[in-house]
Design a protein around this motif. Structure first.
Motif, mmCIF file in Angstrom:
data_model
loop_
_atom_site.group_PDB
_atom_site.id
_atom_site.type_symbol
_atom_site.label_atom_id
_atom_site.label_comp_id
_atom_site.label_asym_id
_atom_site.label_seq_id
_atom_site.Cartn_x
_atom_site.Cartn_y
_atom_site.Cartn_z
ATOM 1 N N ILE A 1 -2.746 -6.535 -10.375
ATOM 2 C CA ILE A 1 -3.213 -5.865 -9.292
ATOM 3 C C ILE A 1 -4.717 -5.882 -9.234
ATOM 4 O O ILE A 1 -5.494 -6.208 -8.465
ATOM 5 C CB ILE A 1 -2.815 -4.135 -9.255
ATOM 6 C CG1 ILE A 1 -1.440 -4.389 -8.702
ATOM 7 C CG2 ILE A 1 -3.513 -3.651 -8.053
ATOM 8 C CD1 ILE A 1 -0.794 -2.988 -8.364
ATOM 9 N N GLY A 2 -5.172 -5.500 -10.477
ATOM 10 C CA GLY A 2 -6.680 -5.702 -10.714
ATOM 11 C C GLY A 2 -7.376 -7.186 -10.878
ATOM 12 O O GLY A 2 -8.606 -7.249 -10.858
ATOM 13 N N ASP A 3 -6.342 -8.200 -10.745
ATOM 14 C CA ASP A 3 -7.014 -9.436 -10.872
ATOM 15 C C ASP A 3 -7.115 -9.955 -9.667
ATOM 16 O O ASP A 3 -6.230 -10.303 -8.671
ATOM 17 C CB ASP A 3 -5.729 -10.410 -11.774
ATOM 18 C CG ASP A 3 -6.309 -11.762 -12.004
ATOM 19 O OD1 ASP A 3 -7.396 -12.239 -11.572
ATOM 20 O OD2 ASP A 3 -5.526 -12.448 -12.717
ATOM 21 N N GLN A 4 -8.347 -10.313 -9.299
ATOM 22 C CA GLN A 4 -8.946 -10.764 -8.028
ATOM 23 C C GLN A 4 -8.495 -12.040 -7.540
ATOM 24 O O GLN A 4 -8.559 -12.421 -6.487
ATOM 25 C CB GLN A 4 -10.454 -10.538 -7.762
ATOM 26 C CG GLN A 4 -11.081 -9.276 -8.038
ATOM 27 C CD GLN A 4 -10.507 -8.235 -6.925
ATOM 28 O OE1 GLN A 4 -10.203 -8.593 -5.910
ATOM 29 N NE2 GLN A 4 -10.752 -6.927 -7.417
ATOM 30 N N PHE B 1 -5.290 -13.059 -7.536
ATOM 31 C CA PHE B 1 -3.958 -13.214 -6.600
ATOM 32 C C PHE B 1 -4.463 -12.556 -5.255
ATOM 33 O O PHE B 1 -5.002 -11.535 -5.167
ATOM 34 C CB PHE B 1 -3.199 -12.098 -7.385
ATOM 35 C CG PHE B 1 -2.591 -12.650 -8.657
ATOM 36 C CD1 PHE B 1 -1.469 -13.581 -8.400
ATOM 37 C CD2 PHE B 1 -3.207 -12.208 -10.015
ATOM 38 C CE1 PHE B 1 -1.052 -13.859 -9.668
ATOM 39 C CE2 PHE B 1 -2.501 -12.574 -10.997
ATOM 40 C CZ PHE B 1 -1.446 -13.322 -11.064
ATOM 41 N N SER B 2 -3.704 -13.387 -4.259
ATOM 42 C CA SER B 2 -4.034 -12.557 -2.909
ATOM 43 C C SER B 2 -3.199 -11.625 -2.685
ATOM 44 O O SER B 2 -2.137 -11.484 -3.612
ATOM 45 C CB SER B 2 -3.738 -13.749 -1.958
ATOM 46 O OG SER B 2 -2.433 -14.032 -2.122
ATOM 47 N N ASN B 3 -3.190 -10.664 -1.838
ATOM 48 C CA ASN B 3 -2.584 -9.576 -1.460
ATOM 49 C C ASN B 3 -1.032 -10.148 -1.265
ATOM 50 O O ASN B 3 -0.157 -9.702 -1.688
ATOM 51 C CB ASN B 3 -2.860 -8.870 -0.012
ATOM 52 C CG ASN B 3 -4.151 -7.970 -0.464
ATOM 53 O OD1 ASN B 3 -4.484 -7.964 -1.762
ATOM 54 N ND2 ASN B 3 -4.741 -7.428 0.525
ATOM 55 N N LEU C 1 0.830 -11.047 -4.363
ATOM 56 C CA LEU C 1 0.937 -9.735 -5.110
ATOM 57 C C LEU C 1 2.310 -9.421 -4.853
ATOM 58 O O LEU C 1 3.116 -8.758 -5.361
ATOM 59 C CB LEU C 1 -0.149 -8.930 -5.174
ATOM 60 C CG LEU C 1 -1.285 -8.884 -6.195
ATOM 61 C CD1 LEU C 1 -2.109 -7.630 -5.778
ATOM 62 C CD2 LEU C 1 -0.657 -8.728 -7.688
#
Lengths: 668, 728
Positions: B226-229, B231-233, B236
């Motif tokens: 989740i903290g990794d930018q 990945f797109s929403n 995720l």
């Protein structure tokens, strides 16, 4: 209701008689003190619930408890104010606590709970206060709040062992705090060391010292013999004035024909006991039960006899006195029932690996399974056996097993006394050692013995062991319908405080259902909000400073309270002892504070979306007012629960509570 | 499409010879002489009876765990052609010829053998060297307790196998995650994680601990994602759903399917029937179903019924009365009403029949059409044989003086009127006008005059004395707190009464009920009931000779004698490899201390080991120390009888930690070459001692060769070990 317990204990303090209770002494001492100051003379018997107080002055004790109970409201108010920096949140919490019928009922009577809750909330408040002084460490106020936390922790622990959970909460919070300090590189290691030391001093050493001091007072005040003696070892009893072991004088050496009592040396071990009842069918041989019993009783008396001959009558003065020596083979005859202590290769009732111990034979004639070899620990053969001092082991001659007490409570057929077995494993443990406590032999001169006085540390340890044993002994009986932890938050079933019949003045401990269900819903709501906030922050979404502040309140402030709720609630699921509805009240306090914080942040957040600040404020205020009114109205509906109901039960339409029995399980 | 026309299909296979060799050695160590001893060994006596019941398709309830493990054992018996005819009554009994010992023990042994390569692969996936992985596998291979446990018809080795499989597949998923999410192999391993988890839970509830640990680790990894930018929403969300599907939904479905198979296989009635409700029993072939087939469903006025108490623990019993009366004075001097006794009787009897009567009418037969009894109706209950009315009044009950006595009313013409009206309250009703149904309805009888509730109280104390034939007491409970099951009754046998005359009716009561309709429960209802029974059924906790406390396990202060040869001194013990157990404890201690040290130092921004080494170190700790902790500490809170073998899953995780710590020490703490080689030498020496100890205790692990008394005495390294010495 439980006033009979704690009121009675207050009387004991005032009369200075020793008693035993499963809770630590502070709460009862405070009640006793309040009673003493307000002129209660400790003569009311507190026999059964519903007895009238007549002329005894009990108001002082009740007033004291009620005062502490009402302190909860400002404490909760201040805590929430400190955590959320928001007046409405704090007010909402305060309203909830003021108008909760359960809190009112619980703090109106002579109970330990208001005192416990007082210290508990005090600890939480001081932790929060100390936290907000965190920017000025080592200032006077910082020290003040830190040490006050320690004091309150000691108080909470000293009232009930449930206080352990708040200690845990504060401990976890402190560890988190220290971890934070460790991470800030601007602090030197020396400063960090100072922080660490300050916390160790105030949160560990100070409470421990206070806690010990409390017990010291307890033991000094209670110096007269009373109903709790039998729970403690012979050495402990010798401290108590009026106990038969205080400044005791009895024949020193054990002789044949003496009448004795034997006490097990394990902590809270009982006296060797037998009675006319037999072991039930299917449990070993159907012979007379032998148990260990914690109270002093005529059935604890045994006569020492030679294994081969009946010793000459005690009344016959001509026969010479013969002493029992280490290594002799003896027979123990139960004085009341004239049966011999007996063991055989049947399995014991509870500890199946051990052999059963029974009473056998008629008028002292039995068989060779009645023979026991008596040995003193650390002595040579042929030495005499001293009363009280000698630690004695009884070995069964035929099977070679050792008489011991397993410490397990027998079921109903054994009158919930403690199991006695003969253990074939020759391990050296206090379970299988006994000492002779009373010793009656008219032919021998009485000599004044002073038993070794135990040190304070020993007394402290022993009384804790006894309390823990007592606590774990409070198992629910099979047919009792007990309160289950999942009942509590949904307010499933209350507790009847007084009065059953229609004409009685009835008080029923039950939370204000509207408030409790609001609390319950809020916990779910909080979890939702907290998770979404955490995810948002983790995703790195840019927030305005207002929202950031809200997120901080939700995660830090709410988190602390939520942790408190969890710590005060979840452990009950794992407890085997009897549970009551009022065990939930510490958790309920946390839950109420959470309600205040959550609704405040939620409303602020929602109001943030409405652009003109005037509408936003209106919505915010409106919902708040609605909540408060709801609480007030529900209190109006349910207030007879705590202030007493007279008249027909609720199922009758003419009762004041008609129509309010929303759940079938409520019994008013 | 059709790519193979342009390019040839090439299959390249890499075979890891290490893995192959380990598998072979593992198989040899576990399968060697598997059918020796040809006798019942320890808990085989327990699991064996269930295998027999599976073979005969007889229903049973085992409170020790879910059915998947038993089913696997039974599968072995099925493949070996076992017919289930063996009496499992005594440890050490010789197997008869029809028992396929080898195939019964094969599955646990295979599972035990496969743990060896699994251990190897787990350490490889944790990014430790092949040398460390080899060490872990060998330690598992040489662990005597694991060998013993997997060579017999027991469940622990299967459990450990599934646990390790679950861990391995999760690690695979995690490592594949970095470059090929949602690829075929990623899906395969992810689904395998869920399957292995559910199998572990299905074998024993202990598997739940590891499942929860894996869920927590997966949750933590997802939190980092989740903290990794990067990945797109949406991606995720996909990840989240995939995990939820594979790690939560799939295991639940699998778990249900175990029960489905279990209930499908076992359709005959058997020894544990009485624990279940009447409705459940009626669904089994041969038991209650034979009697209840074709009973009318709705209880009507005039119905002849037997009433079974719903609690059914510790014995089932039916409401009963007989011509004897309560004694005028009890032994303790209290008086009674001297009316006819009403008891709860644990056996079927003609005196268990009652007739439902409308208070307003005289007739005792069902009218045509039948008038059903509904919730809230007032009825009288007439005892069939004596035609007396069920009655209660304000007289203390014989054994529970706080409750009211229940009797069948005899009119002595004294000032004690009959109070025989009862209100029927259907507790599990759907609406307030529900009809009282045979078997399905659970009913409270509330006395109209005193609002006492009819309750079987005899379960909790002694049974009635001689005058009551040791039957169970029935009382009217005045303080009806909540709904306790002992206050609920259901109709079990039921028929519409036809005979108005008393002697005809007696004949009718004696005749068996017949006719034909079946009442089938849905699978979910059966599952819920069985699951509830498994979780709540409590055996009398009897202490066992070899039971031990959780604290004894770390130091192995206890052992379990599994089998003793009837004549020679050959014997099998569950005994661990002392060196391995001790080193595993040391490794755990070293790991925890080192990690704490590193953590505190990292907090002050001092990095002792490179980031590349830190990540695997943490991951290995999370799995090995975490696995050990979750499989060990809960036992301190349990109140059931514990044995040494409960520690084996925890031990397996702890053993995996040894090579991790060793490699870490040699890589990061031995700075000079000299130190390093000294460390390696020490490791080799230590390892040979493990091997030596393994060999020393091998006779006790495999049960052969038999040892003489002095040799056995030499093996008793700890005083607390219970090694059986035959008297010469």
């Amino acid at each position: 209701w439980d006033e009979t317990h704690f009121g009675k204990m207050a009387s004991y303090y005032i009369n200075r008689t020793f008693f035993f209770d499963v809770h630590p002494p502070l709460g009862k001492m405070l009640i006793g003190l309040a009673g003493y100051v307000s002129g209660y003379d400790g003569t009311f018997p507190f026999e059964k619930p519903g007895d009238r107080y007549e002329q005894h002055s009990y108001v002082g004790m009740r007033g004291f408890c009620a005062f502490l109970g009402s302190c909860l409201v400002p404490f909760a108010y201040l805590t929430v104010l400190e955590l959320s920096k928001s007046l409405p949140a704090a007010l909402l919490t305060a309203f909830i606590l003021i108008f909760d019928t359960g809190c009112i009922t619980l703090s109106q009577y002579i109970l330990l709970d208001p005192i416990l809750l007082f210290f508990l909330m005090g600890a939480v408040l001081s932790v929060v206060k100390c936290n907000s002084c965190g920017d000025r460490p080592f200032s006077a106020s910082w020290w003040f709040w830190l040490s006050l936390t320690g004091v309150n922790l000691a108080g909470a622990m000293g009232v009930k062992f449930v206080g352990l959970f708040v200690v845990l909460l504060v401990g976890l919070h402190t560890v988190y705090d220290l971890w934070d300090l460790l991470g800030s590189l601007s602090l030197s290691l020396v400063t960090f060391g100072k922080h660490l030391l300050a916390r160790v001093l105030c949160l560990i050493l100070l409470p421990l010292a206070l806690y010990t001091a409390m017990f010291a007072v307890h033991f000094t005040v209670l110096n007269k013999s009373g109903p709790g003696d039998g729970f403690f070892s012979s050495a402990f009893q010798s401290r108590l004035i009026g106990n038969n072991l205080h400044n005791v004088s009895m024949p020193e050496h054990l002789a044949y024909g003496s009448v004795v009592t034997m006490k097990n040396l394990r902590m809270a071990g009982g006296y060797l006991h037998s009675h006319w009842h037999l072991y039930p069918e299917g449990i070993g041989a159907r012979q007379q039960q032998v148990t260990a019993y914690l109270h002093k009783d005529l059935n604890n008396l045994w006569i020492i006899k030679k294994h081969d001959s009946d010793t000459a009558d005690l009344s016959d003065p001509s026969s010479p006195v013969e002493f029992v020596r280490h290594g002799d083979i003896i027979r123990l005859e139960h004085k009341e029932t004239s049966r011999n202590l007996h063991s055989h290769q049947h399995e014991a009732p509870l500890t199946k690996k051990h052999f059963q111990v029974t009473g056998y034979g008629i008028n002292g004639t039995g068989d060779s399974n009645d023979f026991w070899r008596i040995e003193v620990v650390g002595r040579k053969a042929g030495k005499l056996i001293k009363v009280l001092r000698s630690q004695v082991r009884l070995t069964h001659v035929a099977t070679g097993c050792i008489l011991g007490s397993s410490g397990k409570t027998l079921p109903k057929w054994g009158w919930e006394q403690v199991e006695v077995t003969c253990t074939p494993y020759l391990k050296e443990s206090p379970n299988s050692l006994w000492n002779f406590e009373d010793h009656i032999n008219p032919k021998l001169p009485n000599i004044s013995l002073d038993v070794l006085k135990p040190s304070f540390a020993e007394i402290l340890l022993e009384s804790h062991m006894v309390m823990i044993r007592g606590n774990s002994g409070l198992k629910p009986k099979d047919n009792e319908v007990t309160s289950k932890p999942w009942h509590w938050p949904i307010n499933y079933q209350g507790l009847r405080f007084s009065g059953v019949n229609e004409t009685d003045y009835r008080v029923y401990l039950l939370g204000n259902p509207v408030i409790w269900w609001l609390n319950l819903v809020t916990i779910g709501l909080y979890l939702l909000i907290a998770v979404s906030t955490a995810v948002t922050l983790k995703r790195g979404v840019q927030l305005t400073s207002e929202l950031k502040e809200l997120a901080r309140v939700v995660l830090c402030g709410g988190g602390l309270i939520m942790l408190g709720w969890l710590l005060h609630y979840l452990p009950f699921f794992m407890m085997g002892r009897v549970l009551y509805f009022h065990h939930y009240f510490p958790a309920m306090l946390f839950s109420s504070m959470l309600t205040g914080i959550t609704w405040d942040t939620l409303l602020k957040f929602c109001a943030g979306f409405l652009s003109p600040s005037a509408t936003a404020r209106k919505v915010y205020g409106g919902v708040f007012l609605a909540l408060v009114l709801l609480i007030l109205y529900s209190f109006y509906l349910f207030h007879p629960l705590s202030y007493g109901m007279i008249g027909p039960v609720a199922s009758d339409p003419s009762s004041p509570m008609a129509g309010l029995r929303w759940m079938d399980s409520w019994e008013f | 499409m059709l790519g193979f026309l342009k390019k040839p299909v090439v299959v390249t296979a890499g075979i890891n010879m290490n893995l192959m060799a380990l598998t072979v050695v593992g198989l040899i160590s576990r399968l060697w002489g598997l059918s020796y001893p040809r006798a019942v060994v320890f808990d085989e006596v327990y699991y064996g009876q269930f295998v027999s019941l599976y073979m005969k398709r007889i229903f049973f309830v085992d409170d020790s765990g879910p059915p998947f493990g038993h089913m696997l054992l039974a599968l072995g018996g099925y493949l070996g052609g076992f017919d289930g005819n063996f009496l499992w009554n005594r440890i050490g009994a010789e197997y008869s010829m029809n028992v396929p010992v080898w195939s019964l023990r094969l599955l646990p042994a295979l599972a035990g053998a496969l743990c060896v390569p699994l251990a190897y692969q787990i350490l490889v996936e944790l990014q430790f060297s092949h040398c460390a992985a080899l060490g872990a596998a060998l330690l598992i291979l040489l662990e005597n307790s694991l060998i013993t446990q997997s060579r017999f018809m027991l469940l622990e080795s299967i459990l450990i196998f599934f646990i390790l499989l679950a861990v391995l597949s999760y690690l695979k998923v995690y490592n594949l995650q970095k470059h090929s999410s949602f690829s075929g192999s990623w899906w395969f391993w992810l689904l395998l994680t869920g399957v292995a988890c559910s199998c572990a839970v299905g074998v024993k509830y202990m598997g739940l601990f590891t499942y929860v640990l894996l869920l927590a680790i997966a949750g933590l990894h997802f939190w980092h994602m989740i903290g990794d930018q990067n990945f797109s929403n949406v991606s995720l969300m996909c990840h989240f759903l995939a995990r939820g599907l594979a790690l939560i939904i799939l295991p639940m479905a699998m778990y249900l399917s175990f029960f489905y198979v279990h209930l499908t296989l076992l359709y005959r009635s058997g020894p544990h029937d009485q624990i279940m409700t009447s409705a459940f029993q009626a669904s089994l072939e041969g038991g209650l179903a034979r009697i209840t087939q074709g009973q009318p469903l709705e209880v009507a006025y005039g119905s002849q019924i037997t009433l079974r108490n719903v609690l059914g623990k510790p014995v089932q019993c039916w409401l009963h009365s007989h011509t004897n009366t309560y004694p005028i004075r009890y032994e303790n001097g209290r008086g009674s009403s001297h009316q006819q006794q009403v008891t709860c009787y644990p056996f079927k009897d003609v005196n268990n029949w009652w007739i439902v009567k409308d208070p307003g009418m005289q007739q005792l037969v069902v009218s045509n059409p039948p008038r059903p009894v509904r919730h809230g109706h007032i009825v009288q209950l007439v005892h069939g044989i004596t035609t007396r009315y069920l009655n209660t009044h304000d007289v203390a009950a014989p054994l529970s003086p706080h409750s009211q006595e229940v009797s069948c009313y005899i009119d002595y013409n004294i000032s004690m009127p009959a109070q025989n009206l009862w209100r029927v309250e259907i507790v599990n009703r759907e609406s307030d006008t529900d009809v009282w149904k045979t078997i399905l309805s659970e009913v409270r009888f509330v006395h109209v005059n005193t609002s006492a509730v009819l309750k079987a109280s005899g379960f909790f104390g002694a049974s009635l004395p001689e005058w009551g034939y040791r039957q169970l007491e029935v009382v009217g409970e005045k303080l009806s707190k909540g709904y306790h099951q002992s206050m609920l009754w259901n109709v079990e046998e039921h028929r519409y009464g036809k005979s108005q005359e008393q002697n005809e009716r007696e004949v009718e009561l004696h005749s068996p009920t017949q006719m034909d309709i079946s009442k089938n429960l849905s699978f979910m209802a059966k599952f819920m009931e069985l699951q509830w029974k498994i979780l709540t059924l409590k055996n009398e906790d009897t202490e066992h000779k070899y039971s031990s406390s959780a604290l004894d396990w770390i130091t192995m202060d206890t052992n379990i004698a599994y089998w003793l040869h009837p004549t020679s001194g050959a014997q099998i013990h569950l005994l661990g490899n002392v060196v391995t157990w001790a080193s595993a404890n040391v490794a755990a201690l070293v790991y925890v201390c080192l990690s704490l040290w590193y953590l505190v130092r990292r907090r002050r921004k001092i990095y002792d080991i490179p980031e590349g080494a830190w990540q695997p170190w943490v991951a290995a700790g999370g799995i090995c120390v975490g696995g050990w902790a979750v499989n060990y500490f809960p036992f301190f809170l349990m109140e059931k009888t514990l044995f040494l073998y409960h520690y084996l899953p925890a031990l397996t995780f702890q053993i995996l930690l040894i090579p991790v710590v060793l490699q870490h020490l040699s890589d990061h703490l031995c700075r000079s070459l000299l130190l390093k080689s000294m460390f390696s030498a020490l490791t080799v020496a230590w390892f040979s001692s493990v091997y030596l100890v393994h060999c020393t205790f091998r006779p006790l692990t495999y049960g052969e060769p038999s040892l003489s008394v002095p040799e056995l005495k030499d093996l008793r390294w700890k005083d607390s070990w219970n090694i059986l010495l035959r008297k010469q």
